[in-house]
Motif scaffolding. Structure first.
Motif, short mmCIF file in Angstrom:
data_model
loop_
_atom_site.label_atom_id
_atom_site.label_comp_id
_atom_site.label_asym_id
_atom_site.label_seq_id
_atom_site.Cartn_x
_atom_site.Cartn_y
_atom_site.Cartn_z
N ASP A 188 0.80 -1.22 0.00
CA ASP A 188 0.00 0.00 0.00
C ASP A 188 0.84 1.27 0.00
N GLU A 189 2.13 1.14 0.31
CA GLU A 189 3.06 2.28 0.25
C GLU A 189 4.47 1.73 0.11
N LEU A 190 5.45 2.64 0.07
CA LEU A 190 6.84 2.21 -0.04
C LEU A 190 7.26 1.37 1.16
N VAL A 191 8.11 0.39 0.91
CA VAL A 191 8.76 -0.38 1.97
C VAL A 191 10.19 0.10 2.03
N LEU A 192 10.54 0.87 3.05
CA LEU A 192 11.83 1.54 3.11
C LEU A 192 12.91 0.73 3.81
N ALA A 193 12.52 -0.32 4.52
CA ALA A 193 13.50 -1.18 5.19
C ALA A 193 13.37 -2.59 4.65
N ALA A 194 14.42 -3.37 4.81
CA ALA A 194 14.45 -4.71 4.24
C ALA A 194 13.35 -5.59 4.82
N PRO A 195 12.61 -6.32 3.97
CA PRO A 195 11.71 -7.35 4.49
C PRO A 195 12.51 -8.37 5.30
N VAL A 196 11.88 -8.95 6.32
CA VAL A 196 12.58 -9.80 7.28
C VAL A 196 11.98 -11.20 7.26
N ALA A 197 12.84 -12.22 7.37
CA ALA A 197 12.37 -13.60 7.42
C ALA A 197 11.71 -13.89 8.76
N VAL A 208 8.09 -10.82 6.47
CA VAL A 208 7.23 -9.73 6.92
C VAL A 208 7.86 -8.42 6.47
N ALA A 209 7.00 -7.44 6.20
CA ALA A 209 7.47 -6.13 5.74
C ALA A 209 6.63 -5.05 6.38
N LEU A 210 7.24 -3.87 6.52
CA LEU A 210 6.58 -2.69 7.09
C LEU A 210 6.53 -1.61 6.02
N THR A 211 5.33 -1.11 5.71
CA THR A 211 5.21 -0.07 4.71
C THR A 211 5.21 1.31 5.36
N ARG A 212 5.48 2.31 4.55
CA ARG A 212 5.49 3.69 5.06
C ARG A 212 4.11 4.09 5.57
N ALA A 213 3.06 3.45 5.06
CA ALA A 213 1.70 3.77 5.53
C ALA A 213 1.39 3.14 6.87
N GLY A 214 2.32 2.34 7.42
CA GLY A 214 2.10 1.74 8.73
C GLY A 214 1.48 0.37 8.70
N SER A 215 1.50 -0.29 7.56
CA SER A 215 0.98 -1.65 7.47
C SER A 215 2.12 -2.65 7.66
N VAL A 216 1.90 -3.62 8.56
CA VAL A 216 2.81 -4.76 8.68
C VAL A 216 2.12 -5.92 7.97
N VAL A 217 2.81 -6.53 7.00
CA VAL A 217 2.20 -7.58 6.20
C VAL A 217 3.10 -8.80 6.19
N ARG A 218 2.48 -9.96 6.39
CA ARG A 218 3.19 -11.22 6.24
C ARG A 218 2.90 -11.77 4.85
N ILE A 219 3.98 -12.17 4.14
CA ILE A 219 3.88 -12.58 2.74
C ILE A 219 4.35 -14.02 2.61
N ALA A 220 3.57 -14.84 1.92
CA ALA A 220 3.91 -16.25 1.73
C ALA A 220 5.10 -16.38 0.79
N ALA A 221 6.07 -17.20 1.19
CA ALA A 221 7.28 -17.37 0.39
C ALA A 221 6.99 -18.05 -0.94
N ALA A 222 5.99 -18.93 -0.99
CA ALA A 222 5.75 -19.74 -2.18
C ALA A 222 5.25 -18.93 -3.36
N ASP A 223 4.32 -17.99 -3.10
CA ASP A 223 3.69 -17.30 -4.21
C ASP A 223 3.51 -15.80 -4.00
N GLY A 224 3.99 -15.24 -2.89
CA GLY A 224 3.84 -13.81 -2.64
C GLY A 224 2.47 -13.41 -2.14
N GLY A 225 1.62 -14.37 -1.82
CA GLY A 225 0.29 -14.05 -1.33
C GLY A 225 0.33 -13.46 0.08
N GLU A 226 -0.66 -12.63 0.38
CA GLU A 226 -0.74 -12.00 1.70
C GLU A 226 -1.34 -12.99 2.71
#
Length: 634
Positions: free
Chosen positions: A406-415, A424-442
């Protein structure tokens, strides 16, 4: 020499033949001979050298405006990934890059770049528009083709990275600007500098009446006005010795490139078909992981001899060349001990293998847009881009998936630490999202309720994230549910450790705050001068670094154990940490600050800032001006 003749639409449209495949009786070849002939076809023939197999992630996307006339509409867009299957059912992944000026030439081997620049002249090279296609096979074999878009159309300028390489002068005209069914054109010139090889080519265009079939036997959609092209290309060595003839029929579709090809190389059948909406399976992660920092320092390691590395780019055909360049983002490290960076322009992801005195480029990739952060998780290499996407590659450099944020991810995604391989990644909009390694799904998404700030940490089944409201939030790794929240201030650096049970943060006003990992209670705090440049939890100690001071604190209550000079970067865990400063790198015991080795940086290694990472059992420092330094732990 280029000749173009347009005879008008053909009397009857062509029906493409079925592409050669094992099911359709393609000749059985030995693996070595089949690969050699396929390489010739992929690198030389118009469609194979250009599109290298195609299937857009966003079907029928409109290409960017630019030169090339009507023929440019057949090309994939900047940043697209396309996939294909060759006649043996092997997958090929291609990424596409568009650029203007000499930047495209800087990606090529030295001989290729100098030849193209010399032929164009500096003024024309600065205005030239380019299309670069980077192809990766499922066994990791790589090749790159560079094409120029001009008022005359789309032409192949050079090919490198494989067993054969070519530089065409004049450029090989793949699709003239006004190409249409019934057009015919030809060209001849040299295929290597110094007239080492010559080429002659003849082309004709036609209108496909029926869809060709893909590898599964299903029709390939002919959308938007597709075009067929027949080509005969001869490449030979003046005076004899080397000669190849490629005969090929290809179907091009707007925005998708070449979607089907049937060809012969010296009479041997090769070909490919588009693989639409392909889900790739990642190549296996490295079987042997690099030794960890903790394992090495627990053996009472000391900082050994090292120094600045020479960066080398190897090409199987054109040879090796030294290179340089700056680093635009904080680096990352793969599980097998390779260094992940973005190039100085920020548009290509690079993975380097490091040796005692050299760094060799292992692979590069083009995720599209500008790279703002890189990371590594299990077997994945990750890039977050200005297009608000996280793009994942397998260990071979094949793009597996690209997921929007939903916005820029300014820091490295973390395992994550649960064995799933997810990130997991943190966006500039304040969303923390976990992403599936197999297909990139949320897997899940949680809002912090404020703009995201700084880096993430994962420890003890929790994700730790900070926001611009001065808060640190702990989210449950399984589902993203909020576990606790604390307000230490605006966080510049954050670290967490499950064994010690603590979260340590350094804030923008000089505070160092210790929180309990399980409940978030504040356990202590102190202050230190300067700008925070790093914080780690090392055993039972918290090590905090600013540009003015190094403090080692007790992980129970932040009582000061010892202090030292500040620095630009900090890394480490367990029994030792390394501090990289303006003039040297120092390895210290985290228990009592005892020095385990000090190495001076070269006098010329001046930099505005530095980053440091542990790459296997080594300290690696990167200068913003391009210096790359490495010291092995002994």
């Amino acid at each position: 020499m280029l000749t173009l003749v347009t005879t008008g639409a053909p009397e009857s449209a062509r029906v493409p033949e079925e592409p050669p495949s094992p099911r359709s009786g393609a000749p059985a070849l030995g693996a070595g001979r089949a690969r050699a002939l396929t390489v010739v076809a992929w690198l030389v023939t118009p469609t194979l050298a250009l599109a290298l197999g195609v299937a857009l992630e966003a079907a029928d996307r409109e290409p960017a405006e630019g030169l090339g006339g009507a023929s440019a509409r057949y090309l994939p867009a900047e940043g697209d990934r396309t996939t294909a299957l060759d006649a043996d059912g092997r997958s090929i992944v291609t990424e596409h890059a568009r650029s203007t000026g000499i930047e495209a030439l800087l990606t090529a081997p030295t001989l290729v770049a100098s030849s193209l620049l010399g032929a164009l002249g500096e003024e024309d090279a600065m205005r030239a528009q380019w299309w670069r296609a980077e192809r990766v096979e499922e066994d990791g074999a790589r090749s790159t083709s560079l094409h120029r878009l001009s008022p005359d159309g789309v032409a192949l300028a050079a090919v490198w990275g494989g067993e054969l390489g070519f530089v065409f002068e004049p450029h090989l005209p793949l699709l003239p600007a006004g190409v249409r069914p019934g057009s015919a054109w030809s060209a001849s010139g040299t295929a290597l500098p110094g007239e080492a090889l010559a080429y002659a080519a003849e082309f004709s265009a036609w209108s496909p009446a029926e869809p060709p079939l893909d590898a599964a036997g299903d029709p390939i959609p002919l959308t938007g006005g597709c075009l067929g092209v027949d080509a005969r290309l001869r490449i030979s060595q003046p005076g004899g010795g080397f000669e190849r003839q490629i005969d090929e029929s290809t179907v091009w579709c707007p925005g998708r490139g070449a979607v089907w090809s049937s060809a012969t190389v010296d009479g041997v059948a090769v070909g490919f078909t588009e693989q639409r909406q392909a889900r790739l399976v990642a190549a296996r992660a490295p079987s042997a992981a690099a030794p960890s920092w903790r394992d090495v320092v627990e053996q009472d390691a000391r900082l050994g001899v090292g120094g600045q590395l020479e960066r080398i780019v190897q090409d199987p055909f054109f040879g090796a060349a030294a290179t340089d360049g700056q680093y635009s983002v904080r680096p990352a490290v793969t599980a097998d001990g390779r260094l992940v960076v973005a190039n100085d322009r920020g548009d290509d992801l690079e993975v380097w293998s490091l040796a005692a005195t050299t760094a060799e480029l292992d692979l590069s990739a083009h995720p599209g847009g500008t790279i703002v952060a890189v990371g590594s998780a299990g077997g994945l290499v990750l890039a977050a881009t200005s297009l608000r996407r996280i793009v994942a590659y397998d260990p071979l450099g094949r793009r597996l998936w690209s997921t929007p944020t939903d916005e820029l991810v300014l820091a490295a995604p973390v395992a994550v630490d649960d064995g799933s391989g997810d990130v997991v990644a943190l966006t500039r909009a304040g969303s923390v999202v976990r992403i599936a390694a197999a297909d990139g799904g949320e897997v899940w998404r949680t809002s912090l309720g404020g703009d995201g700030r700084g880096e993430l940490a994962v420890a003890g089944g929790q994700v730790l994230a900070s926001d611009e409201r001065g808060r640190v939030s702990a989210l449950r790794l399984a589902d993203g549910a909020l576990q606790w929240r604390s307000e230490p201030g605006l966080v510049d650096a954050l670290a967490a450790d499950a064994e010690a049970g603590v979260v340590a943060v350094a804030t923008d006003d000089g505070a160092v705050v210790l929180l309990g990992l399980e409940r978030g209670e504040e356990r202590g705090g102190t202050r230190m001068p300067g700008i925070a440049t790093g914080i780690v939890v090392a055993g039972d100690a918290v090590v905090a670094l600013t540009d003015e001071r190094l403090l080692v604190l007790d992980a129970d209550d932040l009582a000061v154990r010892w202090s030292g000079e500040g620095g630009a970067a900090l890394l480490g865990e367990g029994e030792a940490v390394a501090v990289v400063g303006a003039a040297d790198v120092v390895l210290r015991s985290s228990a009592d600050g005892a020095e385990r080795g000090r190495r001076e940086l070269p006098a010329e290694a001046l930099a505005e800032s530095r980053a440091a990472v542990a790459v296997g059992a080594a300290v690696v420092a990167l200068d913003t001006d391009g210096g790359l330094h490495r010291w092995e732990l002994e």
